[in-house]
Design a protein around this motif. Structure first.
Motif, short mmCIF file in Angstrom:
data_model
loop_
_atom_site.label_atom_id
_atom_site.label_comp_id
_atom_site.label_asym_id
_atom_site.label_seq_id
_atom_site.Cartn_x
_atom_site.Cartn_y
_atom_site.Cartn_z
N THR A 4 0.83 -1.21 0.00
CA THR A 4 0.00 0.00 0.00
C THR A 4 0.86 1.25 0.00
OG1 THR A 4 -1.72 -1.18 1.20
CG2 THR A 4 -1.83 1.21 1.24
N ARG A 5 1.91 1.23 0.81
CA ARG A 5 2.82 2.39 0.87
C ARG A 5 3.52 2.60 -0.46
NH1 ARG A 5 7.99 2.07 3.71
NH2 ARG A 5 7.03 0.17 4.39
N LEU A 6 4.00 1.51 -1.07
CA LEU A 6 4.69 1.62 -2.36
C LEU A 6 3.77 2.20 -3.43
CD1 LEU A 6 6.77 -1.67 -2.59
CD2 LEU A 6 7.66 0.67 -2.61
N LEU A 7 2.54 1.70 -3.48
CA LEU A 7 1.59 2.21 -4.47
C LEU A 7 1.27 3.67 -4.21
CD1 LEU A 7 -0.78 -0.86 -4.84
CD2 LEU A 7 0.82 0.02 -6.55
N HIS A 10 4.05 5.99 -5.34
CA HIS A 10 4.22 6.09 -6.79
C HIS A 10 2.91 6.41 -7.51
CE1 HIS A 10 8.40 4.82 -6.81
NE2 HIS A 10 8.07 4.00 -5.82
N GLU A 11 1.95 6.93 -6.77
CA GLU A 11 0.68 7.31 -7.36
C GLU A 11 0.91 8.32 -8.48
OE1 GLU A 11 -3.65 9.07 -6.00
OE2 GLU A 11 -2.18 8.52 -4.48
N GLY A 12 0.27 8.09 -9.59
CA GLY A 12 0.42 8.98 -10.74
C GLY A 12 1.58 8.64 -11.65
N PHE A 17 5.09 -0.17 -11.75
CA PHE A 17 5.19 -1.56 -11.29
C PHE A 17 4.65 -2.51 -12.35
CE2 PHE A 17 4.58 1.06 -7.53
CZ PHE A 17 5.68 0.69 -6.78
N PHE A 18 5.28 -3.67 -12.48
CA PHE A 18 4.81 -4.72 -13.36
C PHE A 18 4.47 -5.93 -12.51
CE2 PHE A 18 5.62 -8.66 -15.69
CZ PHE A 18 4.74 -8.51 -16.74
N ILE A 19 3.25 -6.47 -12.70
CA ILE A 19 2.86 -7.69 -12.00
C ILE A 19 2.54 -8.74 -13.06
CG2 ILE A 19 1.25 -8.78 -10.41
CD1 ILE A 19 0.79 -6.07 -9.12
N ASN A 20 3.31 -9.81 -13.04
CA ASN A 20 3.13 -10.94 -13.94
C ASN A 20 1.78 -11.61 -13.66
OD1 ASN A 20 3.39 -13.97 -14.47
ND2 ASN A 20 5.15 -13.15 -15.57
N ASP A 21 1.09 -12.07 -14.70
CA ASP A 21 -0.21 -12.72 -14.54
C ASP A 21 -0.13 -13.90 -13.57
OD1 ASP A 21 -1.15 -10.89 -16.35
OD2 ASP A 21 -1.46 -12.33 -17.97
N ARG A 22 0.90 -14.70 -13.68
CA ARG A 22 1.02 -15.88 -12.81
C ARG A 22 1.19 -15.47 -11.35
NH1 ARG A 22 4.80 -19.91 -16.40
NH2 ARG A 22 3.22 -20.25 -17.99
N SER A 48 -8.68 -2.98 -7.15
CA SER A 48 -7.86 -1.82 -6.79
C SER A 48 -6.57 -1.80 -7.61
CB SER A 48 -7.52 -1.84 -5.30
OG SER A 48 -8.67 -1.65 -4.54
N LEU A 49 -5.96 -2.98 -7.76
CA LEU A 49 -4.73 -3.05 -8.57
C LEU A 49 -5.02 -2.74 -10.03
CD1 LEU A 49 -2.91 -6.19 -7.14
CD2 LEU A 49 -2.19 -3.80 -6.96
N LEU A 50 -6.11 -3.31 -10.55
CA LEU A 50 -6.46 -3.09 -11.96
C LEU A 50 -6.79 -1.64 -12.24
CD1 LEU A 50 -8.55 -6.31 -12.59
CD2 LEU A 50 -6.44 -5.70 -13.76
#
Length: 80
Positions: A4-7, A10-12, A17-22, A48-50
């Motif tokens: 949550t802090r990282l997101l 880096h808001e905006g 960040f890249f999140i692999n589907d797997r 929320s991530l999407l």
């Protein structure tokens, strides 16, 4: 929470960040099976991530469909 802090930090920043589907599928499994998080809470977290422009996925449309499908299936089918 660290995530949550990282997101928030880096808001905006589109594509920070890249999140692999797997990895995302594995997170869903862990939330449901190991942490026993209610499905509605896990799906809300995925939404929320999407909805966060700072996060990039391999295929955002496919993941959006998968989250919608998760709402229409028993949790046990998703965590086995």
């Amino acid at each position: 929470m660290v995530a949550t802090r990282l997101l928030s930090d880096h808001e905006g920043e589109a594509g920070a960040f890249f999140i692999n589907d797997r990895v995302l599928v594995e997170v869903m499994w862990v939330l449901g099976r190991s942490c026993e998080i209610p499905r509605s809470d896990a799906v809300e977290a995925m939404h929320s991530l999407l909805d966060n422009d700072a996060v990039v996925f391999q295929d955002r449309d496919r993941l959006t469909r998968a989250v919608a499908l998760a709402l229409s299936r028993p949790w046990t089918l998703l965590t086995r």
